[in-house]
Write a protein that holds these residues in place. Structure first.
Motif, PDB file in Angstrom:
ATOM      1  N   LEU A  29     -13.421 -15.183 101.471  1.00 54.58           N
ATOM      2  CA  LEU A  29     -12.739 -15.204 102.772  1.00 54.58           C
ATOM      3  C   LEU A  29     -13.315 -14.093 103.645  1.00 54.58           C
ATOM      4  O   LEU A  29     -13.720 -13.048 103.133  1.00 54.58           O
ATOM      5  CB  LEU A  29     -11.236 -14.958 102.603  1.00 54.58           C
ATOM      6  CG  LEU A  29     -10.433 -15.975 101.806  1.00 54.58           C
ATOM      7  CD1 LEU A  29      -9.071 -15.396 101.421  1.00 54.58           C
ATOM      8  CD2 LEU A  29     -10.256 -17.260 102.603  1.00 54.58           C
ATOM      9  N   ILE A  30     -13.297 -14.318 104.952  1.00 51.91           N
ATOM     10  CA  ILE A  30     -13.641 -13.256 105.886  1.00 51.91           C
ATOM     11  C   ILE A  30     -12.447 -13.036 106.804  1.00 51.91           C
ATOM     12  O   ILE A  30     -11.648 -13.942 107.027  1.00 51.91           O
ATOM     13  CB  ILE A  30     -14.920 -13.571 106.701  1.00 51.91           C
ATOM     14  CG1 ILE A  30     -14.781 -14.874 107.493  1.00 51.91           C
ATOM     15  CG2 ILE A  30     -16.131 -13.614 105.784  1.00 51.91           C
ATOM     16  CD1 ILE A  30     -15.948 -15.162 108.417  1.00 51.91           C
ATOM     17  N   TYR A  76      -7.297 -20.404  97.497  1.00 55.95           N
ATOM     18  CA  TYR A  76      -7.501 -19.188  98.286  1.00 55.95           C
ATOM     19  C   TYR A  76      -7.433 -19.459  99.786  1.00 55.95           C
ATOM     20  O   TYR A  76      -7.335 -18.529 100.578  1.00 55.95           O
ATOM     21  CB  TYR A  76      -8.814 -18.506  97.911  1.00 55.95           C
ATOM     22  CG  TYR A  76      -8.682 -17.712  96.633  1.00 55.95           C
ATOM     23  CD1 TYR A  76      -8.168 -16.425  96.634  1.00 55.95           C
ATOM     24  CD2 TYR A  76      -9.024 -18.274  95.408  1.00 55.95           C
ATOM     25  CE1 TYR A  76      -8.006 -15.710  95.463  1.00 55.95           C
ATOM     26  CE2 TYR A  76      -8.874 -17.562  94.227  1.00 55.95           C
ATOM     27  CZ  TYR A  76      -8.363 -16.284  94.263  1.00 55.95           C
ATOM     28  OH  TYR A  76      -8.204 -15.580  93.104  1.00 55.95           O
ATOM     29  N   ALA A  77      -7.497 -20.712 100.168  1.00 56.09           N
ATOM     30  CA  ALA A  77      -7.379 -21.087 101.588  1.00 56.09           C
ATOM     31  C   ALA A  77      -5.947 -21.474 101.957  1.00 56.09           C
ATOM     32  O   ALA A  77      -5.653 -21.704 103.122  1.00 56.09           O
ATOM     33  CB  ALA A  77      -8.318 -22.260 101.886  1.00 56.09           C
ATOM     34  N   GLY A 117      -6.967 -12.672 111.315  1.00 58.02           N
ATOM     35  CA  GLY A 117      -6.544 -13.348 110.092  1.00 58.02           C
ATOM     36  C   GLY A 117      -7.709 -13.685 109.191  1.00 58.02           C
ATOM     37  O   GLY A 117      -8.877 -13.619 109.589  1.00 58.02           O
ATOM     38  N   PHE A 118      -7.370 -14.042 107.960  1.00 59.31           N
ATOM     39  CA  PHE A 118      -8.399 -14.476 107.021  1.00 59.31           C
ATOM     40  C   PHE A 118      -8.858 -15.874 107.396  1.00 59.31           C
ATOM     41  O   PHE A 118      -8.045 -16.730 107.745  1.00 59.31           O
ATOM     42  CB  PHE A 118      -7.866 -14.480 105.578  1.00 59.31           C
ATOM     43  CG  PHE A 118      -7.838 -13.119 104.960  1.00 59.31           C
ATOM     44  CD1 PHE A 118      -9.012 -12.509 104.556  1.00 59.31           C
ATOM     45  CD2 PHE A 118      -6.645 -12.448 104.795  1.00 59.31           C
ATOM     46  CE1 PHE A 118      -8.993 -11.242 103.992  1.00 59.31           C
ATOM     47  CE2 PHE A 118      -6.613 -11.188 104.227  1.00 59.31           C
ATOM     48  CZ  PHE A 118      -7.793 -10.581 103.824  1.00 59.31           C
ATOM     49  N   GLU A 119     -10.151 -16.097 107.322  1.00 56.46           N
ATOM     50  CA  GLU A 119     -10.726 -17.406 107.596  1.00 56.46           C
ATOM     51  C   GLU A 119     -11.435 -17.909 106.359  1.00 56.46           C
ATOM     52  O   GLU A 119     -12.183 -17.169 105.721  1.00 56.46           O
ATOM     53  CB  GLU A 119     -11.718 -17.319 108.764  1.00 56.46           C
ATOM     54  CG  GLU A 119     -11.048 -16.983 110.073  1.00 56.46           C
ATOM     55  CD  GLU A 119     -12.024 -17.003 111.244  1.00 56.46           C
ATOM     56  OE1 GLU A 119     -13.171 -17.472 111.093  1.00 56.46           O
ATOM     57  OE2 GLU A 119     -11.618 -16.553 112.329  1.00 56.46           O
ATOM     58  N   LYS A 120     -11.191 -19.159 106.042  1.00 54.54           N
ATOM     59  CA  LYS A 120     -11.859 -19.762 104.896  1.00 54.54           C
ATOM     60  C   LYS A 120     -13.287 -20.122 105.292  1.00 54.54           C
ATOM     61  O   LYS A 120     -13.621 -20.230 106.471  1.00 54.54           O
ATOM     62  CB  LYS A 120     -11.097 -20.980 104.400  1.00 54.54           C
ATOM     63  CG  LYS A 120     -11.059 -22.136 105.359  1.00 54.54           C
ATOM     64  CD  LYS A 120     -10.257 -23.287 104.781  1.00 54.54           C
ATOM     65  CE  LYS A 120     -10.250 -24.430 105.793  1.00 54.54           C
ATOM     66  NZ  LYS A 120      -9.589 -25.601 105.285  1.00 54.54           N
ATOM     67  N   LEU A 158      -3.068 -16.610 101.531  1.00 48.78           N
ATOM     68  CA  LEU A 158      -3.493 -15.851 102.703  1.00 48.78           C
ATOM     69  C   LEU A 158      -2.436 -14.822 103.101  1.00 48.78           C
ATOM     70  O   LEU A 158      -2.765 -13.694 103.490  1.00 48.78           O
ATOM     71  CB  LEU A 158      -3.814 -16.791 103.860  1.00 48.78           C
ATOM     72  CG  LEU A 158      -4.979 -17.758 103.619  1.00 48.78           C
ATOM     73  CD1 LEU A 158      -5.130 -18.699 104.801  1.00 48.78           C
ATOM     74  CD2 LEU A 158      -6.267 -17.021 103.323  1.00 48.78           C
ATOM     75  N   ALA A 159      -1.179 -15.188 102.987  1.00 49.77           N
ATOM     76  CA  ALA A 159      -0.092 -14.249 103.300  1.00 49.77           C
ATOM     77  C   ALA A 159      -0.105 -13.075 102.325  1.00 49.77           C
ATOM     78  O   ALA A 159       0.051 -11.909 102.733  1.00 49.77           O
ATOM     79  CB  ALA A 159       1.258 -14.969 103.265  1.00 49.77           C
TER      80      ALA A 159
END
Length: 176
Positions: A135-136, A152-153, A141-144, A158-159
């Motif tokens: 993830l980046i 993980y997506a 926010g995190f982006e898949k 993510l939370a």
């Protein structure tokens, strides 16, 4: 010209997949022996994104993650993966794993998992281990990525990782 700099320490995050949730406590104790106290523990999440582990571990499967208080050097990841592989074997029964352990680390800008399997987007980091950019973190926010594992997506993951990232920011400031 860019000058080499020491990388920032990282927040160790270890994911566990298992059917028998009773294994969690002894595994957490073993992992804490090696990596120190746990900062944050995720809730139990159903792991029903793939049937990959079911022949070996049964069903239903659950995932839980641990984030550790002590920051690690990023170049410790290969040895951590080898250690967690040995722990999987220790907890195996009748030649079958009862737990899958996924170590990784979180930095302010990304989340990386360790893998023993090569693939196009994985970078070799030593001792037979590859780093998987999972993830980046961009635009708040995190982006898949195209190869990010579905669990993980997913929003609960993510939370949790956002919570870990917030704690990591405090760790870097020394206000933990």
């Amino acid at each position: 010209m860019s000058l080499p700099q020491a990388p920032k320490p990282a927040k160790l995050v270890i994911g566990l997949i298992m059917q028998d949730r009773g294994l969690f406590e002894p595994l957490a104790v073993e992992l804490s022996t090696g990596y120190g106290p746990v900062d944050i523990v995720s809730s139990w999440m159903p792991f029903d994104y793939t049937t990959y582990y079911e022949p070996e571990m049964g069903t239903p499967l659950y995932r839980r993650l641990l984030a550790y208080k002590n920051l690690i050097d990023q170049d410790d990841l290969p040895e951590i993966k080898l250690t967690t592989n040995r722990l999987e074997q220790t907890f195996s029964q009748n030649g079958r794993r009862r737990v899958n352990i996924d170590p990784g680390y979180l930095l302010y800008e990304r989340f990386v998992l360790a893998s023993g399997k090569n693939f196009t987007h994985r970078i070799y980091i030593g001792n037979g281990i590859y780093a998987d950019l999972t993830l980046i973190y961009q635009r708040g926010g995190f982006e898949k990525l195209p190869w990010t594992y579905p669990d993980y997506a997913d929003e609960p993951m993510l939370a949790f990782l956002t919570q870990v990232r917030n704690k990591y920011a405090l760790d870097l400031k020394g206000t933990n």
